[in-house]
Scaffold this active site. Structure first.
Site, PDB file in Angstrom:
ATOM      1  N   PHE A  70       0.854  -1.190   0.000  1.00 21.95           N
ATOM      2  CA  PHE A  70       0.000   0.000   0.000  1.00 21.95           C
ATOM      3  C   PHE A  70       0.893   1.245   0.000  1.00 21.95           C
ATOM      4  CE2 PHE A  70      -2.925   3.187   1.523  1.00 21.95           C
ATOM      5  CZ  PHE A  70      -4.085   2.861   0.846  1.00 21.95           C
ATOM      6  N   ASP A  93       1.634  -4.705   8.639  1.00 16.55           N
ATOM      7  CA  ASP A  93       0.453  -3.869   8.419  1.00 16.55           C
ATOM      8  C   ASP A  93      -0.732  -4.820   8.274  1.00 16.55           C
ATOM      9  OD1 ASP A  93      -1.633  -2.371   7.384  1.00 16.55           O
ATOM     10  OD2 ASP A  93      -0.348  -1.123   6.119  1.00 16.55           O
ATOM     11  N   TYR A 116     -11.535   0.714  10.240  1.00 20.63           N
ATOM     12  CA  TYR A 116     -12.739   1.092   9.471  1.00 20.63           C
ATOM     13  C   TYR A 116     -13.109   0.068   8.405  1.00 20.63           C
ATOM     14  CZ  TYR A 116      -8.838   3.318   6.943  1.00 20.63           C
ATOM     15  OH  TYR A 116      -7.637   3.576   6.345  1.00 20.63           O
ATOM     16  N   LYS A 117     -12.298  -0.965   8.266  1.00 20.55           N
ATOM     17  CA  LYS A 117     -12.616  -1.989   7.257  1.00 20.55           C
ATOM     18  C   LYS A 117     -13.433  -3.104   7.927  1.00 20.55           C
ATOM     19  CE  LYS A 117      -8.215  -0.993   4.918  1.00 20.55           C
ATOM     20  NZ  LYS A 117      -8.619  -0.210   3.759  1.00 20.55           N
ATOM     21  N   ARG A 164     -12.158  -5.257  -7.478  1.00 17.99           N
ATOM     22  CA  ARG A 164     -11.825  -5.838  -6.176  1.00 17.99           C
ATOM     23  C   ARG A 164     -13.090  -6.011  -5.346  1.00 17.99           C
ATOM     24  NH1 ARG A 164      -8.217  -2.755  -1.642  1.00 17.99           N
ATOM     25  NH2 ARG A 164     -10.122  -1.534  -1.618  1.00 17.99           N
TER      26      ARG A 164
HETATM   27  C1  PLP Z   1      -2.652  -1.771   3.823  1.00 19.15           C
HETATM   28  C2  PLP Z   1      -3.015  -0.373   4.187  1.00 19.15           C
HETATM   29  N1  PLP Z   1      -2.172   0.355   4.930  1.00 19.15           N
HETATM   30  C3  PLP Z   1      -2.445   1.620   5.269  1.00 19.15           C
HETATM   31  C4  PLP Z   1      -3.610   2.236   4.864  1.00 19.15           C
HETATM   32  C5  PLP Z   1      -3.845   3.680   5.185  1.00 19.15           C
HETATM   33  O1  PLP Z   1      -4.413   3.833   6.428  1.00 19.15           O
HETATM   34  P1  PLP Z   1      -4.704   5.273   7.053  1.00 19.15           P
HETATM   35  O2  PLP Z   1      -5.511   6.024   6.056  1.00 19.15           O
HETATM   36  O3  PLP Z   1      -5.461   4.924   8.317  1.00 19.15           O
HETATM   37  O4  PLP Z   1      -3.423   5.932   7.364  1.00 19.15           O
HETATM   38  C6  PLP Z   1      -4.541   1.505   4.119  1.00 19.15           C
HETATM   39  C7  PLP Z   1      -5.796   2.131   3.694  1.00 19.15           C
HETATM   40  O5  PLP Z   1      -6.654   1.564   3.085  1.00 19.15           O
HETATM   41  C8  PLP Z   1      -4.232   0.181   3.759  1.00 19.15           C
HETATM   42  O6  PLP Z   1      -5.052  -0.539   3.014  1.00 19.15           O
END
Ligand code: PLP
Length: 409
Positions: free
Chosen positions: A125, A196, A221-222, A368
């Site tokens: 990500f 992560d 939030y997921k 997705r």
């Molecule tokens: C794997 C991953 N890491 C980090 C994030 C970003 O998180 P945040 O917006 O809470 O910083 C996301 C957001 O969807 C994500 O999917």
């Protein structure tokens, strides 16, 4: 070939079926985007209202003590701990995933002086890469090395690596890392591992302690349904808590915040990873969303997740020519999401949303779909594929209204 009636029968026998009623889901909608934003838990508005009316409205500033607002980061962390295989005092809720990643990465680098490399996947990500580059820029001589494949990853773990930073479930493909294997490889080379968990928490059982994991971050939030922009969490293994420095030393991470001392002294334990005032209303919403998790059998959750994603793959491959699977076929190698490739992916997803099936699109060509086992039914999978097949057969995606890109895809 599975029929719609077969799916209805599987739903009737589903040990998790009672959880669907705990969520508000609009009538007729098939929601396959809980991997981006979980739906509203039914109990949440009343609980949030109680926080607003009683704790804020009546209690006012007294509620920091009387309602233990100040303890929310730890209390919510303790509620998340069993979902990630951690002990209650190893998890706190704070900030965003991005910020927590930055804090733990810089802290981890300080624990491995003399090593120069943060190892990451090129396809991870993007915020993880951006934050790693930002952290590297602050720590002299550190570089972020990006690897392209699992084989390259294991080969690249050597004595130059300070921290291996990985997304447990890949946000695009849904590929699941073997946490125990990668953690053991990192430890054998003397490196730390930072996981992560954004796409795995609440989607499958996670065993951080069992794997010997050092550090982790994740969002709520997921699959945890904490609401848009809900605060994130971080995990620091007990053995590292006393030595891991606070990279963003804010006042609530101080040993005695209400001494208002001019000089920083890190709190013992994980509290030093707190920075500023917790967002109480967002945390109250998350607290309500977490209330149902102690009732969930995580083995049943994983079994249903694998069954739903497997059924989706089988039905799409049988009925939707032109889509190419981008997710591992082996159930043990994927999380709770499935992606397919198609050059017209964006417009197809929009046309599908027009038919009340919500998935999302990830550039350049991925459709997705997330399968949250607490509320997605087998019949939803069947109906989603039925509508996807009709969008493709009718070429409904050619409609110009499905082709204009919105800001959020
Ligand atoms: C794997 C991953 N890491 C980090 C994030 C970003 O998180 P945040 O917006 O809470 O910083 C996301 C957001 O969807 C994500 O999917």
């Amino acid at each position: 070939m599975t029929t719609r009636d077969d799916c209805l029968r599987r739903d009737a026998a589903d040990p998790l079926r009672r959880f669907r009623d705990r969520f508000h889901l609009p009538d007729g909608l098939v929601y396959l985007d809980g991997n981006s934003l979980g739906p509203l838990p039914r109990e949440l508005p009343a609980r949030l209202h109680a926080t607003l009316a009683r704790e804020w409205g009546e209690g006012l500033i007294r509620s920091w003590n009387d309602a233990d607002w100040i303890g929310l980061p730890r209390r919510l962390g303790a509620a998340i701990a069993p979902l990630i295989g951690a002990r209650p005092h190893e998890v706190i809720v704070a900030d965003s995933t991005s910020i927590n990643l930055y804090k733990l990465l810089l802290g981890g680098l300080a624990l491995r002086p003399g090593r120069q490399v943060v190892l990451a996947e090129a396809g991870t990500f993007p915020t993880d890469l951006y934050m790693a580059e930002g952290a590297a820029a602050r720590a002299a001589g550190i570089v972020v090395r990006r690897v392209e494949s699992d084989a390259e990853l294991l080969a690249a773990i050597d004595e130059t690596v300070a921290v291996v930073m990985l997304t447990h479930v890949d946000f695009r493909s849904g590929r699941l890392h073997d946490m125990a294997v990668v953690t053991a490889a990192a430890h054998a080379a003397g490196a730390l591992v930072l996981w992560d968990l954004a796409h795995s928490v609440g989607a499958l059982p996670i065993a951080l302690n069992e794997a010997g994991a050092d550090l982790a971050v994740g969002c709520t939030y997921k699959y945890l349904n904490g609401g848009p922009g809900a605060p994130a969490f971080l995990y620091v293994a007990e053995a590292l808590q006393a030595s891991l420095p606070a990279a963003l030393p804010g006042w609530l991470g101080h040993a005695r915040p209400f001494d208002f001392a001019a000089d920083y002294e890190a709190a013992p334990g994980i509290d030093r990873q707190l920075c500023g005032t917790p967002p109480v209303l967002s945390m109250a919403a998350l607290q309500a969303a977490l209330a149902l998790w102690p009732e969930v059998d995580m083995a049943a959750l994983r079994a249903k997740s694998q069954a739903l994603t497997g059924l989706f793959i089988d039905l799409v491959e049988a009925r939707c020519p032109g889509l190419e699977l981008a997710t591992p076929r082996e159930p043990d190698r994927r999380g709770s999401q499935v992606a397919f490739r198609h050059p017209e992916g964006y417009a197809i997803v929009q046309a599908l949303i027009g038919r009340d099936v919500i998935g999302d699109f990830r550039t350049p060509d991925l459709l997705r779909f997330g399968f949250a086992p607490l509320y997605v039914r087998y019949v939803d999978v069947w109906d989603a594929v039925e509508r996807l097949a009709s969008v493709l057969a009718e070429e409904a995606w050619r409609d110009p209204r499905y082709r204009a890109r919105a800001a959020v895809t």
